[in-house]
Design an enzyme around this catalytic site. Structure first.
Site, mmCIF file in Angstrom:
data_model
loop_
_atom_site.group_PDB
_atom_site.id
_atom_site.type_symbol
_atom_site.label_atom_id
_atom_site.label_comp_id
_atom_site.label_asym_id
_atom_site.label_seq_id
_atom_site.Cartn_x
_atom_site.Cartn_y
_atom_site.Cartn_z
ATOM 1 N N LYS A 98 16.721 89.597 53.841
ATOM 2 C CA LYS A 98 15.678 89.332 52.862
ATOM 3 C C LYS A 98 14.471 90.255 53.053
ATOM 4 O O LYS A 98 13.740 90.535 52.114
ATOM 5 C CB LYS A 98 15.218 87.872 52.944
ATOM 6 C CG LYS A 98 16.313 86.834 52.799
ATOM 7 C CD LYS A 98 16.996 86.865 51.442
ATOM 8 C CE LYS A 98 17.785 85.608 51.133
ATOM 9 N NZ LYS A 98 18.963 85.369 51.972
HETATM 10 C C1 LIG Z 1 20.258 84.880 51.691
HETATM 11 C C2 LIG Z 1 21.338 85.165 52.637
HETATM 12 C C3 LIG Z 1 22.662 85.355 52.221
HETATM 13 C C4 LIG Z 1 23.064 85.210 50.775
HETATM 14 O O1 LIG Z 1 22.510 86.219 49.957
HETATM 15 P P1 LIG Z 1 22.443 86.020 48.392
HETATM 16 O O2 LIG Z 1 21.688 87.177 47.875
HETATM 17 O O3 LIG Z 1 21.726 84.720 48.169
HETATM 18 O O4 LIG Z 1 23.847 85.952 47.897
HETATM 19 C C5 LIG Z 1 23.609 85.677 53.157
HETATM 20 N N1 LIG Z 1 23.293 85.784 54.473
HETATM 21 C C6 LIG Z 1 22.039 85.594 54.909
HETATM 22 C C7 LIG Z 1 21.771 85.708 56.371
HETATM 23 C C8 LIG Z 1 21.013 85.286 54.021
HETATM 24 O O5 LIG Z 1 19.771 85.112 54.468
#
Ligand SMILES: *Cc1c(COP(=O)(O)O)cnc(C)c1O
Length: 496
Positions: free
Chosen positions: A112
């Site tokens: 993120k």
């Molecule tokens: C948010 C997240 C995901 C999923 O990503 P999306 O964009 O919501 O599909 C997978 N792994 C981790 C560690 C995340 O923080």
């Protein structure tokens, strides 16, 4: 070509990228999507001199042309700096049979950070450009990682207030501690008695509450979003797909034009959608492999064309993917249907209505062929961590392990030998309690922070700076609420 944005549901005026980012979500409840896709207009071989920041500029400038060059460069410089523990920003590690794109070297140890370190800059520059002088209130729902990354990104940013809602029992200990110890005068963290879907629906409801929005405006506030429903989250995520390709090209791992696959551990469908957008720009991508955990609603969808949320919700050891309503799928439906807004609106109404499901058309289903869906149980996830560690001494977090396991199954089933990149979304240290089960035979220790030390002693991987001493930090947030009281909480925080 200046790319403009419109709503997937058709009832919102066309917007510039700055307007779309500032608004976050369209007023007809749809999501902003580009009207057309920019293309990669240089030979891939000619891009191999670029570093991460240069690739970021190359991609962002195409999608966000109404921002000035100076604004974009400034945003990029401020986003991808020493906050990242790896100087390449997104290192790519090769093991025996795959490449791992490590997107977790930012401040909050999950992917993120890739988008949320730049979003606050884009958002405040957009506000300035558009003459918006109200205070921007960022509302975010989190399955654990968005929350911290958004708090970190927006902490003490002028003209903003940030409120994060997380599922009380749905995040890891480290994720929770990261959030409730957040500093910054404008940060607010609230646990809700519900799961991620409840948090996300609650936030969307507030965005779509016209009366409340009007009341907010009168008090000098506007809402915006830090979730991947905001197009300002998605565009920066396209960057690392392009970067990976040219990095592999530079290293001589692939030849120009050769297709590569990506495996993406998926929850809200934002990360994998960014890969799809990169493919639409002309990046040679073969399959986009969508990896789910036991909440396998996307796996079923990709195989049957039916999206059905009438099912049990599971809390798993890959909590950031414990999601049933994958918001960004709406953007994919929009493309699969040749931008048919009415069709998308209909399907979303069905999903939000009593039936809680929709079925796509045969033509749309045919177009899903660029995707492959798989899923993994919790036990398989731990087994996979163990296997990869034993074979390659490489440590996966639980989400990345889900992806790798699905990749193994994909290979077995299809015999596809295309070079494949596993999108690694979190540091193993963020989910130590589960990861250590794959590394060590038996563990008595229960304290997450002792386990972190243990993981480091066992693997020799240095504990990332941001979680060292996390257990010593004072708790600054302890608000809790029922899932249907989120609006009241927002009112309370903003004193309206
Ligand atoms: C948010 C997240 C995901 C999923 O990503 P999306 O964009 O919501 O599909 C997978 N792994 C981790 C560690 C995340 O923080």
């Amino acid at each position: 070509m200046v790319i403009k944005y419109k709503s997937t549901r058709g009832n919102e005026e066309i917007k510039s990228s700055a307007e779309a980012i500032l608004k976050g979500i369209a007023k007809d409840k749809g999501l902003f999507v580009p009207i057309a896709f920019p293309t990669i207009d240089k030979k891939l071989n000619d891009l191999t001199q670029m570093d991460y920041k240069e690739v970021a500029f190359y991609v962002l400038e195409k999608f966000l042309r109404d921002f000035s060059e100076a604004d974009l460069r400034d945003a990029i410089e401020n986003a991808y700096d020493e906050k990242f523990e790896a100087k390449e920003i997104a290192p790519i590690v090769k093991t025996k049979d795959a490449y791992f794109l490590e997107l977790y070297h930012g401040k909050t140890l999950a992917f993120k950070d890739m988008a949320l370190s730049i979003l606050p800059h884009l958002l405040t520059k957009a506000a300035k450009k558009l003459g918006e002088d109200k205070k921007i209130v960022i509302l975010a729902a989190t399955s654990g990682d968005t929350g911290k990354a958004a708090l970190e990104g927006f902490s003490d940013v002028d003209q903003t207030e940030i409120i994060v809602f997380y599922p009380d029992h749905g995040v890891s200990e480290v994720q929770k501690r990261q959030m409730i110890t957040q500093e910054g005068k404008n940060t607010h963290v609230v646990a809700i008695k519900g799961n991620f879907d409840d948090a996300q629906s609650g936030v969307k409801k507030i965005f779509n509450d016209d009366d409340f929005n009007e009341q907010m405006n009168e008090k000098g506030y506007v809402f915006s979003s830090a979730n991947s429903i905001n197009i300002g989250r998605l565009v920066p995520q396209v960057v690392y797909y392009v970067y990976t390709y040219i990095e592999l090209l530079k290293r001589g791992e692939i030849t120009s034009g050769e297709k590569i696959n990506f495996v993406v551990p998926t929850g809200n469908f934002g990360n994998i959608l960014a890969g799809y957008y990169a493919k639409k720009m002309g990046l040679p991508i073969g399959k986009l492999i969508c990896a789910s955990n036991k909440n396998n609603v996307l796996y079923d969808f990709l195989n049957t064309g039916v999206y059905n949320i009438n099912r049990e919700f599971f809390m798993t050891n890959s909590p950031s993917m414990d999601i049933l309503i994958s918001s960004n799928l709406e953007r994919l439906l929009y493309e699969l249907s040749d931008q048919d807004e009415n069709l998308v609106k209909n399907m979303m109404n069905q999903l939000e209505g009593e039936s809680k499901q929709y079925t796509i058309t045969p033509k749309m289903k045919e177009r899903l062929k660029g995707f492959y869906g798989g899923f993994t149980t919790e036990e398989e996830t731990i087994e996979t961590i163990k296997k990869v560690y034993t074979e390659s001494e490489y440590v996966l977090d639980t989400h990345t392990a889900v992806a790798y396991k699905v990749y193994e199954e994909y290979k077995k089933e299809t015999k596809d030998e295309t070079k494949t990149v596993i999108v690694s979304t979190a540091s193993p240290y963020k989910f130590t309690k589960s990861v250590i089960k794959g590394i060590k035979e038996s563990i008595e220790e229960k304290n997450e922070f002792k386990l972190i030390e243990m993981l480091s002693e066992n693997t020799g991987i240095i504990i990332p700076e941001p979680i060292k001493d996390l257990d010593q930090k004072p708790v600054l947030h302890d608000m809790k609420c029922e899932k249907d009281r989120m609006k009241d909480i927002v009112k309370g925080i903003l004193d309206i």
